[in-house]
Scaffold this active site. Sequence first.
Site, PDB file in Angstrom:
ATOM      1  CG  HIS A 273     -50.133  48.633  35.800  1.00  6.67           C
ATOM      2  ND1 HIS A 273     -49.577  48.053  34.103  1.00  6.67           N
ATOM      3  CD2 HIS A 273     -49.017  47.352  36.145  1.00  6.67           C
ATOM      4  CE1 HIS A 273     -48.791  47.418  33.921  1.00  6.67           C
ATOM      5  NE2 HIS A 273     -48.390  46.590  35.318  1.00  6.67           N
ATOM      6  NE  ARG A 283     -51.277  44.034  46.177  1.00  9.16           N
ATOM      7  CZ  ARG A 283     -51.170  44.180  44.966  1.00  9.16           C
ATOM      8  NH1 ARG A 283     -49.829  44.489  44.365  1.00  9.16           N
ATOM      9  NH2 ARG A 283     -51.816  43.941  43.980  1.00  9.16           N
TER      10      ARG A 283
END
Length: 354
Positions: A273, A283
């Site tokens: 990932h 974020r």
Amino acid sequence: MVGLALMPESRERVVVQQQDLPVIDLSWRKERVRRLIVRACEEFGFFKLINHGVQKKVIDGIDREAREFFSLPASEKQKAGPPNPLGYGSKKIGNNGDTGELEYLLFHTNPSSISQRVRMISEEDPLSFSSVVNEYVEAVRELACELMEIIGEGLGLENTSAFSRLIRDDESDSLVRLNHYPPYLRRSAEEEEADDSTKTKEEIKNLRVGFGEHTDPQILTILRSNDVEGLQLQSPLDGRVWIPVKSDPSAFFVNVGDALQAMTNGRFLSVRHRAMANAKRSRLSTMFFAAPSLQTCIYPLPEMITAENPQRYRPYTWAEFKKIMYSLRLASNRLELFHVDRKGNYPSRSDEMI
């Protein structure tokens, strides 16, 4: 000398439509939860967890402390670095040339270690910061142990605490990491008010990697982020395909680590990932990496070895794996170095592989 299995940098990447992961609701019947968690770990290596039981005030507390820290001037944040690997880091990830569009704080979950590190971060009120981090660690560690015991039951292990006891160990090497991905393009007042859930072709073209592709080396990771997208999973069926995951600040995202893949003899998937930086919005994500003690020996559990699925990995200590991990790039296939060949032979000792 064994060659390293690295993900080619030149391979074309394809990003497909955003999708949800398998959803597990801990309020469901236990039998259903067991079955679906095992299936998710086998097929996806990731799942989304709702009704997880971690109090909102605990989550809000660590979010608040993270936002306050990352909003400090660079000179103040750098007092907690450079990472070794614990502490504050920016852009640079590890010692092997990996970089990203982020800054981060990495703590060992031992309370004394947190307290020592926090004194460098918050001179005015270190007790508040360390109290919030410890409270979060305690809550999420308990959640990780609950999940690992559910997995032990779902796999039909004779000792259903075979995984959770490694995390509960007083000498557990578990870590907590706070990641901040600043926006890399300025945003106008009009754009701030608009919904940017759909990106223009130009924005997609200019997407930047916040944290490069990798698998997590530990047993299990419990991740939470704010409402800004960024997490992407590599398709188990096609290494060129990256699947964006919809954000959900009320949920945790749980993924299998390399150690759990080894202990289940490859039945569970430790999936690659990465995190993408957002052009216009910050974020913030928090990860709990559940790990055993340094001296723990990792090996496929007897129930996971069958005639159809013979032993795939040789035994190794967590300290040995960490030594290899820190010597390689993020994208390296570390677990492959501990693979057993078809004849049942172990490869050369890992310290001879690099």
